[in-house]
Design a protein around this motif. Structure first.
Motif: not given
Length: 153
Positions: A96-122
């Motif tokens: 999980x990267x987002x739960x109930x509208x909240x980004x999970x920063x630790x998950x992004x960091x562990x997976x090597x993703x940036x918030x910008x990459x997540x937002x682009x995917x959304x």
């Protein structure tokens, strides 16, 4: 080509296959699905270098290499399908990267993703904001899937 040569090439082909799996596992899910051009070039280059180290000269070595790697892949895929523990060994787990509208920063960091990459995917899924997402997951394939708050995918 002697039987000793065949067995040597089979062994080297096995090293190649498991070496490639190790490289992909070390790179993580990002390399599998959220690749940039440079990610793809690096993965292909590493595979080529590893192949050059493990493929003997000649047509027979090439045939043994292809047959061995293909056979290992078929067996590995079937074992992953049949045995969950084996699947976990060779494949990443969804995260999980987002739960109930909240980004999970630790998950992004562990997976090597940036918030910008997540937002682009959304945005590619037609989602304007993480607040619209009940759950977003980085799947084992490296792709991001999302369930909107309103229940629409």
């Amino acid at each position: 080509m002697t039987s000793s040569d065949v067995w040597q090439q089979i062994g080297l082909s096995c090293l190649y296959y498991f070496g490639l799996i190790l490289i992909v596992r070390m790179a993580g899910k990002r390399l599998a699905g959220q690749t940039t051009t440079i990610d793809l070039i690096i993965l292909i280059s590493l595979g080529v270098v590893l192949q050059n180290l493990t493929l003997g000269e000649g047509k027979w070595n090439s045939a043994v290499f292809i047959l061995t790697v293909f056979s290992l892949h078929v067996v590995q895929a079937r074992l992953c399908q049949r045995f969950p523990a084996f699947r976990r060994l060779f494949r990443e787990q969804p995260r999980p990267l987002i739960r109930q509208g909240r980004i999970l920063p630790e998950a992004l960091e562990d997976e090597g993703l940036t918030e910008d990459e997540l937002l682009a995917a959304l945005r590619r899924m037609g989602v304007d904001s993480p607040k619209q997402v009940r759950l977003a997951v980085l799947e084992e394939t490296g792709h991001i899937s999302a369930i909107r708050n309103d229940g629409m995918a």
